[in-house]
Design a protein around this motif. Structure first.
Motif, PDB file in Angstrom:
ATOM      1  N   ALA A 319      37.279  36.182  42.166  1.00 40.48           N
ATOM      2  CA  ALA A 319      38.356  35.832  43.095  1.00 40.48           C
ATOM      3  C   ALA A 319      38.239  36.610  44.401  1.00 40.48           C
ATOM      4  N   ARG A 320      37.774  37.860  44.330  1.00 40.10           N
ATOM      5  CA  ARG A 320      37.588  38.647  45.557  1.00 40.10           C
ATOM      6  C   ARG A 320      36.470  38.049  46.410  1.00 40.10           C
ATOM      7  N   PHE A 321      35.395  37.626  45.753  1.00 35.12           N
ATOM      8  CA  PHE A 321      34.311  36.999  46.515  1.00 35.12           C
ATOM      9  C   PHE A 321      34.769  35.666  47.104  1.00 35.12           C
ATOM     10  N   SER A 322      35.533  34.911  46.333  1.00 30.90           N
ATOM     11  CA  SER A 322      36.055  33.642  46.838  1.00 30.90           C
ATOM     12  C   SER A 322      36.900  33.871  48.082  1.00 30.90           C
ATOM     13  N   ALA A 323      37.716  34.942  48.067  1.00 26.09           N
ATOM     14  CA  ALA A 323      38.555  35.249  49.225  1.00 26.09           C
ATOM     15  C   ALA A 323      37.714  35.617  50.446  1.00 26.09           C
ATOM     16  N   LEU A 324      36.503  36.108  50.212  1.00 26.08           N
ATOM     17  CA  LEU A 324      35.587  36.437  51.305  1.00 26.08           C
ATOM     18  C   LEU A 324      34.783  35.220  51.757  1.00 26.08           C
ATOM     19  N   GLY A 325      35.035  34.075  51.118  1.00 24.86           N
ATOM     20  CA  GLY A 325      34.313  32.859  51.472  1.00 24.86           C
ATOM     21  C   GLY A 325      32.959  32.737  50.817  1.00 24.86           C
ATOM     22  N   ILE A 326      32.741  33.483  49.715  1.00 22.09           N
ATOM     23  CA  ILE A 326      31.460  33.476  49.019  1.00 22.09           C
ATOM     24  C   ILE A 326      31.624  32.774  47.675  1.00 22.09           C
ATOM     25  N   PRO A 327      30.959  31.640  47.448  1.00 22.74           N
ATOM     26  CA  PRO A 327      31.016  31.019  46.126  1.00 22.74           C
ATOM     27  C   PRO A 327      30.496  32.005  45.076  1.00 22.74           C
ATOM     28  N   ALA A 328      31.171  32.076  43.927  1.00 24.87           N
ATOM     29  CA  ALA A 328      30.782  33.061  42.923  1.00 24.87           C
ATOM     30  C   ALA A 328      31.021  32.518  41.523  1.00 24.87           C
ATOM     31  N   VAL A 329      30.182  32.966  40.591  1.00 26.98           N
ATOM     32  CA  VAL A 329      30.339  32.602  39.187  1.00 26.98           C
ATOM     33  C   VAL A 329      30.243  33.861  38.338  1.00 26.98           C
ATOM     34  N   ASN A 330      30.740  33.758  37.105  1.00 23.35           N
ATOM     35  CA  ASN A 330      30.571  34.796  36.101  1.00 23.35           C
ATOM     36  C   ASN A 330      29.370  34.424  35.237  1.00 23.35           C
ATOM     37  N   PHE A 331      28.483  35.397  35.003  1.00 25.31           N
ATOM     38  CA  PHE A 331      27.328  35.138  34.140  1.00 25.31           C
ATOM     39  C   PHE A 331      26.801  36.473  33.647  1.00 25.31           C
ATOM     40  N   GLY A 332      26.966  36.732  32.344  1.00 28.70           N
ATOM     41  CA  GLY A 332      26.507  38.007  31.829  1.00 28.70           C
ATOM     42  C   GLY A 332      26.368  38.001  30.322  1.00 28.70           C
ATOM     43  N   PRO A 333      25.805  39.076  29.781  1.00 29.43           N
ATOM     44  CA  PRO A 333      25.575  39.158  28.331  1.00 29.43           C
ATOM     45  C   PRO A 333      26.823  39.601  27.585  1.00 29.43           C
ATOM     46  N   GLY A 334      26.961  39.115  26.347  1.00 27.95           N
ATOM     47  CA  GLY A 334      28.040  39.561  25.488  1.00 27.95           C
ATOM     48  C   GLY A 334      29.199  38.591  25.436  1.00 27.95           C
ATOM     49  N   ASP A 335      29.996  38.753  24.397  1.00 26.67           N
ATOM     50  CA  ASP A 335      31.153  37.901  24.136  1.00 26.67           C
ATOM     51  C   ASP A 335      32.387  38.553  24.733  1.00 26.67           C
ATOM     52  N   ALA A 336      33.030  37.872  25.698  1.00 36.74           N
ATOM     53  CA  ALA A 336      34.211  38.431  26.354  1.00 36.74           C
ATOM     54  C   ALA A 336      35.336  38.716  25.366  1.00 36.74           C
TER      55      ALA A 336
END
Length: 363
Positions: A319-336
């Motif tokens: 959401a912080r990146f979106s507010a800066l005008g940067i498209p962003a996704v979550n992608f990482g290892p492990g089960d949230a």
């Protein structure tokens, strides 16, 4: 760069072992200094990176003149260690076969290990890369290291696309729900409980609030092709002063997780309309982020790592990146779902697979 350039962490080691070594450096929010020192040592030993440090947050970036710049970001801090005797989600880490236990194993030292491995290994990436490691993610938003970096080093955070390495089980999760908290207050008139008819019970008056919340049907909202499930719940309740006094005040804290098609103001209106007739005060809010998967950089990333994108129901720093005008996704290892748990753990292959996917995309 050689392994001896850093005192405790070797970015060229097996990334699963690197994750274990990072877990072993206690970095509960407010105690990130030791880990930040290690990360700084690795980044500054990389001659292909320009590095800046602010408090216990760091940025390292390539400057190769590529046509596209991407950000890889992750937080260094964890929630406090568990207090339950025998818990394995603690520090130091432990192995059970290929499963690694320890605080931050999923949230998100596996992701940090992947970032460090990539920062050291990718000297000639296909895209310019900005690596962001920040403090104070697991506490109130005003302390966020990422927020501080955005204010103090806005030019360092300019990019075409960002990947936040929060745990997603190796699946792209686009955007995130917003979150808002409200205090709902009912008032009455105090009296001795032996003469209850002389008072008005504020706790009883809260029953109607709880009924409306219980009967509320949360929406599922489609945003940019992903279905975001909302939720609206009472999460805390308090009231009363003594066992023989009719209470004259009660307060329920309500948390609304709203789809990213809404602003915090939209969310507030929604809650006020639902709880019309009651005193409602918004105490906190953070906007969500639209998935942005139609952006060319995001689409290229999804195509590169594979899988069917999913929505992120919880709030994250995309959401912080979106507010800066940067498209962003979550992608990482492990089960949230294991994040913050007393047996927090991650499988070694999950971290290795994440590293390979990002290496293939960037190299």
């Amino acid at each position: 760069m050689t392994a001896s350039d850093s005192a405790r962490l070797d970015p060229f080691a097996d990334v699963a072992q690197l994750t274990a070594d990072i877990i072993d450096i206690n970095s509960v929010s407010g105690n990130e200094r030791a880990l930040a020192e290690e990360v700084e040592g690795i980044l500054r030993a990389c001659s292909h990176l320009e590095v800046v440090r602010d408090g216990d947050s760091l940025i390292g970036r390539t400057n190769l003149g590529r046509a596209e710049r991407v950000i890889l970001a992750g937080h260094l801090d964890t929630v406090p260690l568990p207090h339950v005797p025998g818990s394995r989600g603690t520090v130091p880490s432990t192995w059970e076969g290929e499963v690694l236990y320890g605080r931050g194993a999923t949230d998100m030292k596996g992701g940090v290990a992947v970032q460090l491995a990539l920062a050291a290994a990718l000297t000639e990436p296909s895209r310019d890369i900005t690596y962001v490691f920040y403090d104070h993610e697991e506490v109130e938003a005003s302390l966020s290291g990422l927020g501080r970096l955005a204010e103090r080093y806005p030019d360092w955070l300019e990019a075409d696309f960002a990947v936040l390495l929060e745990p997603t089980n190796g699946t792209v999760e686009g955007g995130c729900n917003g979150t808002a908290r409200f205090n709902v207050t009912t008032t009455g008139r105090a009296a001795h409980s032996a003469r209850a008819w002389m008072g008005e019970n504020a706790i009883h008056a809260m029953a109607e609030v709880l009924v409306r919340l219980r009967d509320h049907e949360p929406a599922t909202v489609s945003v940019d092709g992903l279905d975001f499930r909302e939720s609206l719940n009472a999460v805390l309740i308090s009231g009363g002063t003594a066992g023989n006094v009719i209470p004259d005040r009660a307060v329920a804290e309500v948390n609304y997780r709203f789809a990213p098609d809404k602003t915090p103001e939209d969310a507030e209106k929604y809650v006020r309309d639902l709880l019309a007739g009651f005193e409602v005060e918004r105490t906190d809010a953070a906007a969500g982020a639209r998935p942005g998967l139609n952006h060319p950089a995001a689409a290229a990333f999804v195509a590169a790592v594979g899988g069917e994108p999913k929505p992120k129901y919880g709030w994250t720093d995309v959401a912080r990146f979106s507010a800066l005008g940067i498209p962003a996704v979550n992608f990482g290892p492990g089960d949230a779902l294991l994040a913050h748990s007393d047996d927090e753990h991650v499988h070694a292959d999950a971290v290795r697979t994440c590293l390979k996917a990002l290496s293939d995309w960037l190299a």
